[in-house]
Design a protein around this motif. Sequence first.
Motif, PDB file in Angstrom:
ATOM      1  N   MET A  11       0.823  -1.184   0.000  1.00 47.18           N
ATOM      2  CA  MET A  11       0.000   0.000   0.000  1.00 47.18           C
ATOM      3  C   MET A  11       0.867   1.247   0.000  1.00 47.18           C
ATOM      4  N   ASP A  12       1.891   1.258   0.811  1.00 43.01           N
ATOM      5  CA  ASP A  12       2.806   2.396   0.891  1.00 43.01           C
ATOM      6  C   ASP A  12       3.515   2.625  -0.446  1.00 43.01           C
ATOM      7  N   THR A  13       3.805   1.534  -1.159  1.00 45.27           N
ATOM      8  CA  THR A  13       4.457   1.629  -2.455  1.00 45.27           C
ATOM      9  C   THR A  13       3.553   2.301  -3.477  1.00 45.27           C
ATOM     10  N   LYS A  14       2.246   2.013  -3.441  1.00 45.70           N
ATOM     11  CA  LYS A  14       1.303   2.640  -4.361  1.00 45.70           C
ATOM     12  C   LYS A  14       1.256   4.150  -4.152  1.00 45.70           C
ATOM     13  N   ILE A  15       1.224   4.563  -2.907  1.00 44.98           N
ATOM     14  CA  ILE A  15       1.186   5.997  -2.595  1.00 44.98           C
ATOM     15  C   ILE A  15       2.463   6.660  -3.069  1.00 44.98           C
ATOM     16  N   LYS A  16       3.596   6.040  -2.785  1.00 46.05           N
ATOM     17  CA  LYS A  16       4.880   6.588  -3.203  1.00 46.05           C
ATOM     18  C   LYS A  16       4.972   6.669  -4.720  1.00 46.05           C
ATOM     19  N   SER A  17       4.486   5.631  -5.402  1.00 43.91           N
ATOM     20  CA  SER A  17       4.497   5.615  -6.861  1.00 43.91           C
ATOM     21  C   SER A  17       3.627   6.723  -7.429  1.00 43.91           C
ATOM     22  N   LYS A  18       2.455   6.938  -6.827  1.00 41.49           N
ATOM     23  CA  LYS A  18       1.547   7.973  -7.302  1.00 41.49           C
ATOM     24  C   LYS A  18       2.152   9.362  -7.096  1.00 41.49           C
ATOM     25  N   VAL A  19       2.785   9.590  -5.949  1.00 40.48           N
ATOM     26  CA  VAL A  19       3.429  10.875  -5.683  1.00 40.48           C
ATOM     27  C   VAL A  19       4.549  11.114  -6.680  1.00 40.48           C
ATOM     28  N   THR A  20       5.352  10.113  -6.969  1.00 44.23           N
ATOM     29  CA  THR A  20       6.441  10.239  -7.925  1.00 44.23           C
ATOM     30  C   THR A  20       5.902  10.557  -9.312  1.00 44.23           C
ATOM     31  N   GLU A  21       4.810   9.911  -9.703  1.00 44.58           N
ATOM     32  CA  GLU A  21       4.206  10.175 -11.008  1.00 44.58           C
ATOM     33  C   GLU A  21       3.662  11.602 -11.071  1.00 44.58           C
ATOM     34  N   GLN A  22       3.044  12.063 -10.003  1.00 45.48           N
ATOM     35  CA  GLN A  22       2.544  13.444  -9.962  1.00 45.48           C
ATOM     36  C   GLN A  22       3.700  14.431 -10.043  1.00 45.48           C
ATOM     37  N   ASN A  23       4.783  14.150  -9.341  1.00 46.65           N
ATOM     38  CA  ASN A  23       5.965  15.024  -9.405  1.00 46.65           C
ATOM     39  C   ASN A  23       6.511  15.094 -10.821  1.00 46.65           C
ATOM     40  N   ARG A  24       6.542  13.954 -11.497  1.00 48.26           N
ATOM     41  CA  ARG A  24       7.035  13.922 -12.878  1.00 48.26           C
ATOM     42  C   ARG A  24       6.159  14.791 -13.769  1.00 48.26           C
ATOM     43  N   TRP A  25       4.846  14.714 -13.595  1.00 45.15           N
ATOM     44  CA  TRP A  25       3.930  15.549 -14.380  1.00 45.15           C
ATOM     45  C   TRP A  25       4.148  17.019 -14.064  1.00 45.15           C
ATOM     46  N   HIS A  26       4.332  17.359 -12.792  1.00 41.00           N
ATOM     47  CA  HIS A  26       4.559  18.755 -12.417  1.00 41.00           C
ATOM     48  C   HIS A  26       5.865  19.279 -13.006  1.00 41.00           C
ATOM     49  N   TYR A  27       6.918  18.501 -12.928  1.00 42.05           N
ATOM     50  CA  TYR A  27       8.206  18.923 -13.491  1.00 42.05           C
ATOM     51  C   TYR A  27       8.112  19.085 -15.008  1.00 42.05           C
ATOM     52  N   THR A  28       7.403  18.187 -15.645  1.00 41.01           N
ATOM     53  CA  THR A  28       7.215  18.282 -17.093  1.00 41.01           C
ATOM     54  C   THR A  28       6.433  19.538 -17.446  1.00 41.01           C
ATOM     55  N   ALA A  29       5.410  19.826 -16.658  1.00 42.63           N
ATOM     56  CA  ALA A  29       4.597  21.027 -16.892  1.00 42.63           C
ATOM     57  C   ALA A  29       5.430  22.288 -16.700  1.00 42.63           C
ATOM     58  N   ILE A  30       6.274  22.307 -15.681  1.00 37.54           N
ATOM     59  CA  ILE A  30       7.142  23.465 -15.439  1.00 37.54           C
ATOM     60  C   ILE A  30       8.130  23.622 -16.585  1.00 37.54           C
ATOM     61  N   LEU A  31       8.696  22.523 -17.056  1.00 37.97           N
ATOM     62  CA  LEU A  31       9.611  22.583 -18.194  1.00 37.97           C
ATOM     63  C   LEU A  31       8.906  23.136 -19.426  1.00 37.97           C
ATOM     64  N   LEU A  32       7.699  22.689 -19.675  1.00 42.23           N
ATOM     65  CA  LEU A  32       6.918  23.184 -20.808  1.00 42.23           C
ATOM     66  C   LEU A  32       6.691  24.690 -20.696  1.00 42.23           C
ATOM     67  N   LEU A  33       6.334  25.154 -19.519  1.00 42.61           N
ATOM     68  CA  LEU A  33       6.114  26.583 -19.309  1.00 42.61           C
ATOM     69  C   LEU A  33       7.408  27.378 -19.488  1.00 42.61           C
ATOM     70  N   LEU A  34       8.508  26.876 -18.950  1.00 44.52           N
ATOM     71  CA  LEU A  34       9.795  27.576 -19.105  1.00 44.52           C
ATOM     72  C   LEU A  34      10.210  27.665 -20.577  1.00 44.52           C
ATOM     73  N   LEU A  35      10.012  26.600 -21.318  1.00 47.17           N
ATOM     74  CA  LEU A  35      10.325  26.626 -22.744  1.00 47.17           C
ATOM     75  C   LEU A  35       9.449  27.640 -23.473  1.00 47.17           C
ATOM     76  N   ALA A  36       8.176  27.719 -23.093  1.00 46.35           N
ATOM     77  CA  ALA A  36       7.261  28.679 -23.722  1.00 46.35           C
ATOM     78  C   ALA A  36       7.686  30.115 -23.413  1.00 46.35           C
ATOM     79  N   ILE A  37       8.087  30.367 -22.185  1.00 48.63           N
ATOM     80  CA  ILE A  37       8.529  31.711 -21.800  1.00 48.63           C
ATOM     81  C   ILE A  37       9.805  32.079 -22.549  1.00 48.63           C
TER      82      ILE A  37
END
Length: 112
Positions: free
Chosen positions: A1-27
């Motif tokens: 169960m703890d692994t699922k939560i950790k995996s989900k947080v890591t996936e969300q972080n990856r999406w956030h970092y990707t979104a920030i990279l996309l915004l920085l490239l656009a700027i």
Amino acid sequence: MDTKIKSKVTEQNRWHYTAILLLLLAICDSFITHFGLSNGYIEEANPLMRYMYETSVPGFFSIKILLPILFILLISKLKPNAFLQLLIAGALFLYAFVLFKHIYWIYVLFIA
């Protein structure tokens, strides 16, 4: 169960970092494009963005920066899937390609 939560947080972080990279490239793209257009070094290839730049420079910046922000908001509300990942990868590739083109013309103008 703890692994699922950790995996989900890591996936969300990856999406956030990707979104920030996309915004920085656009700027970066916005400011470099403005520099090139305002000094007559380049021409805007996208007819819609060319029209916006000729009509309103603040409008040009708004569209260039707000569209990626809206895209980021959209992907934050959707469940990650293969199509969404492909869409984001395509957007990142496109912005990276344009940024490398900008770097090339800056190199040709000022260094070569």
